[in-house]
Motif scaffolding. Structure first.
Motif, PDB file in Angstrom:
ATOM      1  N   GLY A 317       0.784  -1.231   0.000  1.00  0.00           N
ATOM      2  CA  GLY A 317       0.000   0.000   0.000  1.00  0.00           C
ATOM      3  C   GLY A 317       0.813   1.276   0.000  1.00  0.00           C
ATOM      4  N   LYS A 318       2.138   1.189  -0.060  1.00  0.00           N
ATOM      5  CA  LYS A 318       2.999   2.370  -0.046  1.00  0.00           C
ATOM      6  C   LYS A 318       3.614   2.559  -1.439  1.00  0.00           C
ATOM      7  N   MET A 319       3.448   3.746  -1.994  1.00  0.00           N
ATOM      8  CA  MET A 319       3.933   4.038  -3.339  1.00  0.00           C
ATOM      9  C   MET A 319       5.227   4.846  -3.277  1.00  0.00           C
ATOM     10  N   ALA A 320       6.265   4.370  -3.980  1.00  0.00           N
ATOM     11  CA  ALA A 320       7.521   5.121  -4.108  1.00  0.00           C
ATOM     12  C   ALA A 320       7.327   6.183  -5.171  1.00  0.00           C
ATOM     13  N   TYR A 321       7.588   7.433  -4.800  1.00  0.00           N
ATOM     14  CA  TYR A 321       7.251   8.568  -5.663  1.00  0.00           C
ATOM     15  C   TYR A 321       8.413   9.543  -5.657  1.00  0.00           C
ATOM     16  N   SER A 322       8.889   9.910  -6.842  1.00  0.00           N
ATOM     17  CA  SER A 322       9.948  10.915  -6.941  1.00  0.00           C
ATOM     18  C   SER A 322       9.407  12.110  -7.709  1.00  0.00           C
ATOM     19  N   TYR A 323       9.795  13.321  -7.283  1.00  0.00           N
ATOM     20  CA  TYR A 323       9.197  14.527  -7.848  1.00  0.00           C
ATOM     21  C   TYR A 323      10.097  15.738  -7.649  1.00  0.00           C
ATOM     22  N   VAL A 324       9.794  16.764  -8.417  1.00  0.00           N
ATOM     23  CA  VAL A 324      10.410  18.073  -8.238  1.00  0.00           C
ATOM     24  C   VAL A 324       9.374  18.971  -7.580  1.00  0.00           C
ATOM     25  N   ASP A 325       9.740  19.580  -6.474  1.00  0.00           N
ATOM     26  CA  ASP A 325       8.840  20.510  -5.793  1.00  0.00           C
ATOM     27  C   ASP A 325       8.826  21.809  -6.595  1.00  0.00           C
ATOM     28  N   THR A 326       7.708  22.084  -7.249  1.00  0.00           N
ATOM     29  CA  THR A 326       7.665  23.253  -8.124  1.00  0.00           C
ATOM     30  C   THR A 326       7.556  24.560  -7.353  1.00  0.00           C
ATOM     31  N   ALA A 327       7.463  24.488  -6.013  1.00  0.00           N
ATOM     32  CA  ALA A 327       7.571  25.718  -5.226  1.00  0.00           C
ATOM     33  C   ALA A 327       8.988  26.277  -5.317  1.00  0.00           C
ATOM     34  N   ASP A 328       9.939  25.407  -5.665  1.00  0.00           N
ATOM     35  CA  ASP A 328      11.334  25.820  -5.799  1.00  0.00           C
ATOM     36  C   ASP A 328      11.742  25.993  -7.261  1.00  0.00           C
ATOM     37  N   TYR A 329      10.763  26.030  -8.163  1.00  0.00           N
ATOM     38  CA  TYR A 329      11.088  26.026  -9.588  1.00  0.00           C
ATOM     39  C   TYR A 329      10.103  26.920 -10.341  1.00  0.00           C
ATOM     40  N   THR A 330      10.585  27.613 -11.357  1.00  0.00           N
ATOM     41  CA  THR A 330       9.741  28.445 -12.212  1.00  0.00           C
ATOM     42  C   THR A 330       9.769  27.887 -13.628  1.00  0.00           C
ATOM     43  N   TYR A 331       8.601  27.560 -14.164  1.00  0.00           N
ATOM     44  CA  TYR A 331       8.521  27.037 -15.528  1.00  0.00           C
ATOM     45  C   TYR A 331       8.897  28.120 -16.537  1.00  0.00           C
ATOM     46  N   PRO A 332       9.482  27.724 -17.663  1.00  0.00           N
ATOM     47  CA  PRO A 332       9.741  28.702 -18.735  1.00  0.00           C
ATOM     48  C   PRO A 332       8.426  29.293 -19.239  1.00  0.00           C
ATOM     49  N   ALA A 333       8.488  30.502 -19.736  1.00  0.00           N
ATOM     50  CA  ALA A 333       7.280  31.143 -20.254  1.00  0.00           C
ATOM     51  C   ALA A 333       6.781  30.438 -21.515  1.00  0.00           C
ATOM     52  N   ALA A 334       7.687  29.922 -22.313  1.00  0.00           N
ATOM     53  CA  ALA A 334       7.324  29.281 -23.572  1.00  0.00           C
ATOM     54  C   ALA A 334       6.987  27.811 -23.350  1.00  0.00           C
ATOM     55  N   TYR A 335       5.830  27.381 -23.853  1.00  0.00           N
ATOM     56  CA  TYR A 335       5.400  25.986 -23.731  1.00  0.00           C
ATOM     57  C   TYR A 335       6.386  25.048 -24.414  1.00  0.00           C
ATOM     58  N   THR A 336       7.012  25.500 -25.463  1.00  0.00           N
ATOM     59  CA  THR A 336       7.956  24.665 -26.200  1.00  0.00           C
ATOM     60  C   THR A 336       9.199  24.329 -25.389  1.00  0.00           C
ATOM     61  N   GLU A 337       9.420  25.045 -24.284  1.00  0.00           N
ATOM     62  CA  GLU A 337      10.594  24.800 -23.436  1.00  0.00           C
ATOM     63  C   GLU A 337      10.217  24.099 -22.131  1.00  0.00           C
ATOM     64  N   ARG A 338       9.013  23.531 -22.053  1.00  0.00           N
ATOM     65  CA  ARG A 338       8.500  22.964 -20.801  1.00  0.00           C
ATOM     66  C   ARG A 338       9.348  21.820 -20.249  1.00  0.00           C
ATOM     67  N   THR A 339       9.999  21.031 -21.133  1.00  0.00           N
ATOM     68  CA  THR A 339      10.745  19.865 -20.661  1.00  0.00           C
ATOM     69  C   THR A 339      12.061  20.243 -20.007  1.00  0.00           C
ATOM     70  N   GLU A 340      12.354  21.522 -19.910  1.00  0.00           N
ATOM     71  CA  GLU A 340      13.578  21.958 -19.221  1.00  0.00           C
ATOM     72  C   GLU A 340      13.604  21.457 -17.781  1.00  0.00           C
ATOM     73  N   ILE A 341      12.445  21.201 -17.203  1.00  0.00           N
ATOM     74  CA  ILE A 341      12.386  20.747 -15.814  1.00  0.00           C
ATOM     75  C   ILE A 341      13.058  19.387 -15.626  1.00  0.00           C
ATOM     76  N   TRP A 342      13.181  18.607 -16.699  1.00  0.00           N
ATOM     77  CA  TRP A 342      13.841  17.306 -16.582  1.00  0.00           C
ATOM     78  C   TRP A 342      15.293  17.449 -16.135  1.00  0.00           C
ATOM     79  N   SER A 343      15.893  18.595 -16.385  1.00  0.00           N
ATOM     80  CA  SER A 343      17.287  18.803 -15.989  1.00  0.00           C
ATOM     81  C   SER A 343      17.421  19.031 -14.485  1.00  0.00           C
ATOM     82  N   GLN A 344      16.283  19.154 -13.779  1.00  0.00           N
ATOM     83  CA  GLN A 344      16.324  19.436 -12.342  1.00  0.00           C
ATOM     84  C   GLN A 344      16.308  18.170 -11.489  1.00  0.00           C
ATOM     85  N   ASN A 345      16.521  17.031 -12.112  1.00  0.00           N
ATOM     86  CA  ASN A 345      16.483  15.771 -11.356  1.00  0.00           C
ATOM     87  C   ASN A 345      17.459  15.754 -10.192  1.00  0.00           C
ATOM     88  N   GLY A 346      18.633  16.323 -10.383  1.00  0.00           N
ATOM     89  CA  GLY A 346      19.637  16.281  -9.330  1.00  0.00           C
ATOM     90  C   GLY A 346      19.347  17.204  -8.166  1.00  0.00           C
TER      91      GLY A 346
END
Length: 424
Positions: A317-346
């Motif tokens: 009943g316990k799910m292992a979940y990994s995530y980026v807390d978006t309170a610490d992150y600002t998305y790019p203004a352009a939708y075409t650059e949305r996957t930039e968040i993948w670089s924040q894994n570390g």
């Protein structure tokens, strides 16, 4: 003559004593003869490993069979099966699927030497046109299925004879009413009721940022094929925006969980989400492929706004979940650059265990020694994982002992394990 007879008698007596001694050494207390552990003995167990090596030409895939899980790998004992391949097993036979050629190869395993030899090859491309990344689902020794719902096609074949026995023309994936980045069915699961459950993955919209660019209406989607009637139905649930294309099965009680697609988290920063289903909800799938109406868990209620990186497993009943807390992150203004968040894994990635029954959130440290991992199989109620360590460039098979406890069993350095299982 008397002397010769005396020496002959002594010689016979000595041979008899030696024979008794030798026989005594080879007999146990029940007077049964212990077999000589030499050549020709069948091994008591065997496990297959499907792994790949990284080369300039691409990932080259191999099958290897070992008597024990922790024996390590030796590529000189493996069989190369080429590029764009997948390995699985059913019963005592490994099967490899070549996505480029559209063929399935059945492999025999010598029970004394563990050597692999091809038994038969089934061509899907020639008779059905199927190719690419599709995976077989086994119902029995004589019934298996390849599913390609994008084309409205389900192919039944016999693993014993390696013949196609039936081709089912079914309803293809429903029209979403909008263009999305990707839309496909990938993995299949045989439930305890004999149904084939096929979760369907829907990615984010290809265009931004009008409500009309979203699926109409948005919902989670699971296809269910009944092998006994040869019929397919699509089950929908409006409590979840869209799901990933895999299920998480709890090895403790066998429950199936349908978790949100990670790309759902591209919706909130760019679209108006008023009136949309939950972007981060977890649902449960019954063994008949229906949605459990009594289970719904919203991840947002326990850890707030996030970008989901992965949901690795559910254990007790316990799910292992990994995530980026978006309170610490600002998305790019352009939708075409949305996957930039993948670089924040570390720097921003967090790992937790979420109790899907109580909502309790605790740190997940069980795979901290590894940079990534995924479940490969369950054997006798025990889950096994393939994991990689980017710091040491090593790849391992792990046994899960608890939600936060893993034991490494075997490790290699040339490439990661893609599949693993027990043959006997």
């Amino acid at each position: 003559m008397k002397t010769s007879k005396k020496w002959a008698w002594l010689t016979m007596l000595l041979i008899g004593i030696l024979s008794v001694g030798i026989t005594s050494c080879d007999e146990d207390e029940n007077n049964t003869v212990t077999p000589d552990p030499g050549d020709g003995q069948e091994v008591e167990s065997a496990y297959f490993f499907g792994y790949r090596d990284f080369t300039p030409q691409g990932s080259v895939y191999y099958i290897e069979v070992q008597e024990e899980i922790g024996s390590g790998t030796n590529k000189s004992n493996a069989v190369e099966i080429g590029l764009n391949a997948y390995v699985t097993s059913y019963g005592e036979h490994p099967y490899s699927f070549n996505g480029n050629a559209g063929t399935i190869t059945k492999w025999d395993v010598d029970k004394t030497t563990l050597e692999l030899s091809p038994s038969a090859i089934l061509s899907l491309a020639g008779s059905t046109g199927l190719s690419g990344s599709v995976r077989p689902v086994f119902l029995s020794e004589t019934r298996a299925f390849i599913n390609k719902l994008e084309e409205g096609l389900i192919v039944e074949w016999n693993p014993s004879t390696m013949d196609i026995t039936e081709v089912y023309n079914v309803d293809p994936l429903p029209d979403l009413g909008a263009e999305v980045v990707a839309y496909r069915q990938h993995s299949g699961y045989i439930s305890s009721e004999g149904k084939i459950i096929l979760p369907v993955w829907v990615a984010e919209p290809a265009n931004c940022c009008e409500t009309s660019h979203l699926p109409q209406p948005p919902h989670s989607l699971v296809a269910v094929f009944d092998p006994e009637t040869g019929t397919l139905q699509y089950n929908r649930d409006s409590r979840q925006y869209a799901n990933e294309g895999t299920l998480l099965q709890d090895p403790v009680d066998g429950s199936y969980y349908l978790y949100p697609a990670s790309r759902n988290d591209f919706i909130e920063p760019y679209f108006d989400t008023e009136g949309l289903p939950d972007l981060r909800s977890v649902l449960k799938i019954n063994q008949d492929g229906s949605f459990d109406p009594n289970f719904h868990f919203d991840i947002s209620e326990v850890i707030g706004t996030t970008f989901q990186r992965s949901a690795t497993f559910v254990y007790d009943g316990k799910m292992a979940y990994s995530y980026v807390d978006t309170a610490d992150y600002t998305y790019p203004a352009a939708y075409t650059e949305r996957t930039e968040i993948w670089s924040q894994n570390g720097p921003l990635l967090k790992k937790v265990l979420i109790d899907l029954n109580t909502g309790e959130v605790t740190p997940f440290t069980g795979l901290d020694a590894y940079s990534g991992g995924f479940q490969t199989t369950t054997i006798d109620g025990v889950a096994y994982f393939s994991a990689s360590n980017g710091d040491t460039d090593t790849y391992s098979i792990l046994r899960q002992d608890d939600a936060n406890e893993f034991t490494p069993l075997t490790t290699r350095s040339e490439g990661n394990f893609m599949s693993f299982g027990q043959l006997w």
